[in-house]
Design an enzyme around this catalytic site. Sequence first.
Site, mmCIF file in Angstrom:
data_model
loop_
_atom_site.group_PDB
_atom_site.id
_atom_site.type_symbol
_atom_site.label_atom_id
_atom_site.label_comp_id
_atom_site.label_asym_id
_atom_site.label_seq_id
_atom_site.Cartn_x
_atom_site.Cartn_y
_atom_site.Cartn_z
ATOM 1 N N TYR A 97 2.140 44.710 13.975
ATOM 2 C CA TYR A 97 3.319 44.936 14.809
ATOM 3 C C TYR A 97 3.018 44.571 16.256
ATOM 4 O O TYR A 97 1.864 44.487 16.678
ATOM 5 C CB TYR A 97 3.831 46.382 14.727
ATOM 6 C CG TYR A 97 2.929 47.452 15.275
ATOM 7 C CD1 TYR A 97 2.484 47.432 16.591
ATOM 8 C CD2 TYR A 97 2.553 48.539 14.494
ATOM 9 C CE1 TYR A 97 1.678 48.434 17.096
ATOM 10 C CE2 TYR A 97 1.746 49.545 14.988
ATOM 11 C CZ TYR A 97 1.312 49.487 16.290
ATOM 12 O OH TYR A 97 0.509 50.480 16.789
ATOM 13 N N CYS A 98 4.090 44.375 17.031
ATOM 14 C CA CYS A 98 4.009 44.277 18.486
ATOM 15 C C CYS A 98 4.839 45.439 19.042
ATOM 16 O O CYS A 98 4.976 46.466 18.369
ATOM 17 C CB CYS A 98 4.502 42.917 18.977
ATOM 18 S SG CYS A 98 6.236 42.554 18.564
ATOM 19 N N PHE A 99 5.381 45.303 20.229
ATOM 20 C CA PHE A 99 6.091 46.442 20.813
ATOM 21 C C PHE A 99 7.419 46.722 20.112
ATOM 22 O O PHE A 99 7.717 47.870 19.766
ATOM 23 C CB PHE A 99 6.326 46.219 22.311
ATOM 24 C CG PHE A 99 6.963 47.399 22.988
ATOM 25 C CD1 PHE A 99 6.321 48.633 23.028
ATOM 26 C CD2 PHE A 99 8.213 47.288 23.573
ATOM 27 C CE1 PHE A 99 6.916 49.735 23.635
ATOM 28 C CE2 PHE A 99 8.813 48.379 24.185
ATOM 29 C CZ PHE A 99 8.159 49.600 24.217
ATOM 30 N N SER A 105 5.241 39.617 17.047
ATOM 31 C CA SER A 105 4.978 39.871 15.624
ATOM 32 C C SER A 105 5.244 38.622 14.793
ATOM 33 O O SER A 105 4.448 38.250 13.918
ATOM 34 C CB SER A 105 5.858 41.022 15.115
ATOM 35 O OG SER A 105 5.467 42.251 15.658
#
Length: 368
Positions: A97-99, A105
């Site tokens: 995941y990213c933010f 992502s």
Amino acid sequence: MPNAIVAAEQYREIFLNQHPIMDVRAPIEFTRGAFPNSTNLPLMLDSEREKVGTCYKQSGQQAAIALGHSLVNGPIKQQRIEAWTSYVKANPNAYLYCFRGGLRSQLTQQWLKEAGVEVPYIQGGYKAMRQYLIGVIEAAPIQQPLLSLSGMTGCGKTDFLLQRKEAVDLEGIANHRGSSFGKNIDPQPTQINFENQLAIALLQHQTSGVACLLLEDESFLIGRSALPQTFYNAMQAANVLVLEESDDARLERLRNEYVHKMYSGFCERLGPEAGFAAFSDYLLQSLVSIRKRLGGKQHQELQDLMQQALDQQINQNDTSLHLVWINLLLHKYYDPMYLYQLDKKSERVLFKGSHQAMHEWLDSYQTR
């Protein structure tokens, strides 16, 4: 083949099973807050992310994306892909995941796919998962009845809680024993990480099949870790159990916690000489932190007794004098403060008793 995405409905399973997660946010984002089962393998480093962010504000999304590709290219790009593939090789069931579960992502997933590695990314990213955990904390007092374990300082509340499946150890999660002398050698988690770990502990507790949630009667702050306000308010309204212990047992327990364990820990970390200096500073600074509440005269008396105990310890390898200042601290400071607080919640006290009696009461509570 469409890109594999992990739906929000799977958040609970991810946390309960401690599913390995590859966090591709920048290191500064990870340091502020992360999940216990995550590993930071960033798409962009802090400086790269900052440049891309500035470009986005000044020139828009497409220019920022182009800059990102130019910054993470060639050998740098290859190094990052190799780090990701190594992680996935060690954790074949990993997610990423990213933010927000957006471009970072998707790009990471695409580059991995081009390298022959399929990794699903999590819908909503870190932000949505964090919001999910906040919801877990807010809902916890509704899920199960709360019981608050109270008792004088040194009565062994933490030792007792660790033996009970109904309990969640707030001080363990905060890495702080809750009192003025409660600091541990390792630092406390960030506030965000404290909340994340608390929520996961509550999720795990809810699957254990117990009849209640047993928590230590804490202040709003455990060291510098703040309990979420809604959760703390529910704790303040909970019924209370009072753990009782003899003064002698309390003194010995506190000497072991404040003196023996902390001294051993500092020496193990720093060596004998620097360890003793750090241990002495821990005791004296802990006393300074309550100087205003003690008053100057009482603080000086305790400080003198503490210094005598430290001198005896270093010169004679004898910790017996520590019992003198601990005893005075209990009877002049901790005990009066505790009795004042207990009086305000006396109508909510369900049971008082020793460790054994409390175990028996809780065992019977489970079957009611």
